[in-house]
Motif scaffolding. Structure first.
Motif, mmCIF file in Angstrom:
data_model
loop_
_atom_site.group_PDB
_atom_site.id
_atom_site.type_symbol
_atom_site.label_atom_id
_atom_site.label_comp_id
_atom_site.label_asym_id
_atom_site.label_seq_id
_atom_site.Cartn_x
_atom_site.Cartn_y
_atom_site.Cartn_z
ATOM 1 N N TYR A 1 0.779 -1.233 0.000
ATOM 2 C CA TYR A 1 0.000 0.000 0.000
ATOM 3 C C TYR A 1 0.817 1.292 0.000
ATOM 4 O O TYR A 1 0.449 2.258 -0.624
ATOM 5 C CB TYR A 1 -0.955 0.019 1.184
ATOM 6 C CG TYR A 1 -2.139 -0.891 1.009
ATOM 7 C CD1 TYR A 1 -2.841 -0.921 -0.189
ATOM 8 C CD2 TYR A 1 -2.565 -1.710 2.037
ATOM 9 C CE1 TYR A 1 -3.927 -1.749 -0.356
ATOM 10 C CE2 TYR A 1 -3.657 -2.540 1.885
ATOM 11 C CZ TYR A 1 -4.334 -2.554 0.694
ATOM 12 O OH TYR A 1 -5.404 -3.362 0.529
ATOM 13 N N CYS A 2 1.882 1.350 0.806
ATOM 14 C CA CYS A 2 2.604 2.622 0.805
ATOM 15 C C CYS A 2 4.107 2.391 0.883
ATOM 16 O O CYS A 2 4.578 1.271 1.055
ATOM 17 C CB CYS A 2 2.113 3.552 1.917
ATOM 18 S SG CYS A 2 2.972 3.374 3.478
ATOM 19 N N SER A 3 4.862 3.486 0.772
ATOM 20 C CA SER A 3 6.313 3.366 0.649
ATOM 21 C C SER A 3 7.024 3.049 1.963
ATOM 22 O O SER A 3 8.241 2.909 1.982
ATOM 23 C CB SER A 3 6.871 4.649 0.056
ATOM 24 O OG SER A 3 6.431 5.748 0.817
ATOM 25 N N VAL A 4 6.268 2.923 3.065
ATOM 26 C CA VAL A 4 6.919 2.512 4.328
ATOM 27 C C VAL A 4 7.477 1.099 4.169
ATOM 28 O O VAL A 4 8.564 0.783 4.610
ATOM 29 C CB VAL A 4 5.927 2.593 5.506
ATOM 30 C CG1 VAL A 4 6.538 2.040 6.774
ATOM 31 C CG2 VAL A 4 5.495 4.037 5.735
ATOM 32 N N GLY A 5 6.711 0.242 3.459
ATOM 33 C CA GLY A 5 7.197 -1.112 3.153
ATOM 34 C C GLY A 5 7.223 -2.048 4.341
ATOM 35 O O GLY A 5 8.221 -2.745 4.579
ATOM 36 N N CYS A 6 6.129 -2.091 5.115
ATOM 37 C CA CYS A 6 6.075 -2.967 6.296
ATOM 38 C C CYS A 6 6.095 -4.443 5.893
ATOM 39 O O CYS A 6 5.544 -4.828 4.864
ATOM 40 C CB CYS A 6 4.805 -2.695 7.098
ATOM 41 S SG CYS A 6 4.748 -1.033 7.762
ATOM 42 N N THR B 1 4.196 -4.479 13.819
ATOM 43 C CA THR B 1 3.016 -3.597 13.815
ATOM 44 C C THR B 1 2.522 -3.375 12.373
ATOM 45 O O THR B 1 3.281 -3.536 11.419
ATOM 46 C CB THR B 1 3.353 -2.215 14.401
ATOM 47 O OG1 THR B 1 4.384 -1.637 13.592
ATOM 48 C CG2 THR B 1 3.837 -2.322 15.824
ATOM 49 N N LEU B 2 1.261 -3.000 12.260
ATOM 50 C CA LEU B 2 0.693 -2.629 10.956
ATOM 51 C C LEU B 2 -0.291 -1.488 11.170
ATOM 52 O O LEU B 2 -0.960 -1.436 12.207
ATOM 53 C CB LEU B 2 -0.069 -3.806 10.323
ATOM 54 C CG LEU B 2 0.742 -4.998 9.796
ATOM 55 C CD1 LEU B 2 -0.204 -6.079 9.314
ATOM 56 C CD2 LEU B 2 1.688 -4.586 8.685
ATOM 57 N N CYS B 3 -0.394 -0.604 10.203
ATOM 58 C CA CYS B 3 -1.425 0.440 10.296
ATOM 59 C C CYS B 3 -2.764 -0.199 9.894
ATOM 60 O O CYS B 3 -2.792 -1.325 9.413
ATOM 61 C CB CYS B 3 -1.065 1.617 9.392
ATOM 62 S SG CYS B 3 -1.476 1.362 7.662
ATOM 63 N N LYS C 1 -4.658 0.090 7.439
ATOM 64 C CA LYS C 1 -4.726 -0.315 6.030
ATOM 65 C C LYS C 1 -4.017 -1.660 5.821
ATOM 66 O O LYS C 1 -4.550 -2.572 5.197
ATOM 67 C CB LYS C 1 -4.078 0.777 5.169
ATOM 68 C CG LYS C 1 -4.664 0.822 3.794
ATOM 69 C CD LYS C 1 -4.213 2.064 3.092
ATOM 70 C CE LYS C 1 -4.581 1.931 1.634
ATOM 71 N NZ LYS C 1 -4.052 2.980 0.825
ATOM 72 N N GLY C 2 -2.793 -1.741 6.372
ATOM 73 C CA GLY C 2 -2.038 -2.982 6.243
ATOM 74 C C GLY C 2 -2.714 -4.128 6.993
ATOM 75 O O GLY C 2 -2.704 -5.268 6.545
ATOM 76 N N ALA C 3 -3.318 -3.800 8.151
ATOM 77 C CA ALA C 3 -3.953 -4.829 8.966
ATOM 78 C C ALA C 3 -5.183 -5.435 8.283
ATOM 79 O O ALA C 3 -5.608 -6.536 8.622
ATOM 80 C CB ALA C 3 -4.350 -4.249 10.324
HETATM 81 S S1 SF4 Z 1 1.085 -1.370 6.879
HETATM 82 FE FE1 SF4 Z 1 0.460 0.740 6.600
HETATM 83 S S2 SF4 Z 1 2.318 1.940 6.980
HETATM 84 FE FE2 SF4 Z 1 2.940 -0.193 6.597
HETATM 85 S S3 SF4 Z 1 3.386 -0.280 4.396
HETATM 86 FE FE3 SF4 Z 1 1.252 -0.911 4.687
HETATM 87 S S4 SF4 Z 1 0.071 0.939 4.404
HETATM 88 FE FE4 SF4 Z 1 2.160 1.575 4.743
#
Ligand code: SF4
Length: 198
Positions: free
Chosen positions: A46-51, A77-79, A81-83
């Motif tokens: 989803y985003c450039s953090v790359g979890c 951890t996950l935000c 969106k990632g969760a």
């Molecule tokens: S979990 Fe959230 S912060 Fe991490 S990469 Fe995905 S969208 Fe980005």
């Protein structure tokens, strides 16, 4: 109201038990959900953090996904969106084939990948051939014999097209971005952007 030491421990102990019970039930449910599942490590798209995410699959279906505790970026951890990433796969609304809306129509239809890739290649080639510039004129300051600067128009080699733009995705990794940059620059593109910057 006064509370004795014994009563205090009795109250706090039963409250802790009551609060802890749902967490224990969740952990039990989680354990049974992933029993016998294949564990795969991946990166959140989803985003450039790359979890880092651990995905559990059973019978070809995603049954669970959670933050990877060994990943150096998110450490488990996950935000939100990632969760909720399982919904990316387990979703009736997911578009699985390319969709095409023909010029002058108001509806989309499903098309084949081969046809889509062929169309994109044709349009890129046609647009690039039609708009490719070998040179471009620009005004620059040029030093004169008397020491003053004079604005003059000069022609420079540019080898570019301004008619095509490319936008990358946060789901791309470093190596993919590198290859895409190489390919887009070799086509002469200058408008190259990334979704995470928008
Ligand atoms: S979990 Fe959230 S912060 Fe991490 S990469 Fe995905 S969208 Fe980005």
């Amino acid at each position: 109201m006064s509370v004795t030491r014994r009563e205090f421990f009795k109250i706090t102990g039963s409250t802790a038990l009551a609060l802890g019970a749902p967490a224990l039930a969740d952990a039990k449910e989680q354990k049974s959900k992933i029993a016998g599942a294949t564990e795969t490590r991946t990166i959140c798209p989803y985003c450039s953090v790359g979890c880092g995410i651990i995905v559990h699959t059973k019978d070809g279906k995603v049954v669970n996904a959670e933050g990877d505790p060994d990943h150096p970026i998110n450490e488990g951890t996950l935000c939100p969106k990632g969760a909720s990433i399982t919904q990316l796969v387990n979703n009736d609304l997911r578009v699985k084939k390319p969709m095409y809306r023909a010029p002058g129509t108001d509806s989309w239809k499903e098309v084949e990948w081969d046809w889509t890739i062929d169309q994109i290649a044709r349009k890129v080639k046609e647009t690039r051939d039609r708009t490719f510039k070998l040179t471009s004129k620009s005004k620059v300051k040029e030093k004169q014999a008397d020491g003053t600067d004079k604005e003059v128009e000069k022609e420079f080699t540019v080898n570019r097209t301004d008619a095509i733009a490319h936008i990358g995705s946060a789901a791309l990794d470093n190596e993919e971005c590198y290859l895409l940059q190489k390919m887009m620059r070799s086509w002469g593109l200058v408008y190259i952007e990334h979704q995470a910057r928008i």
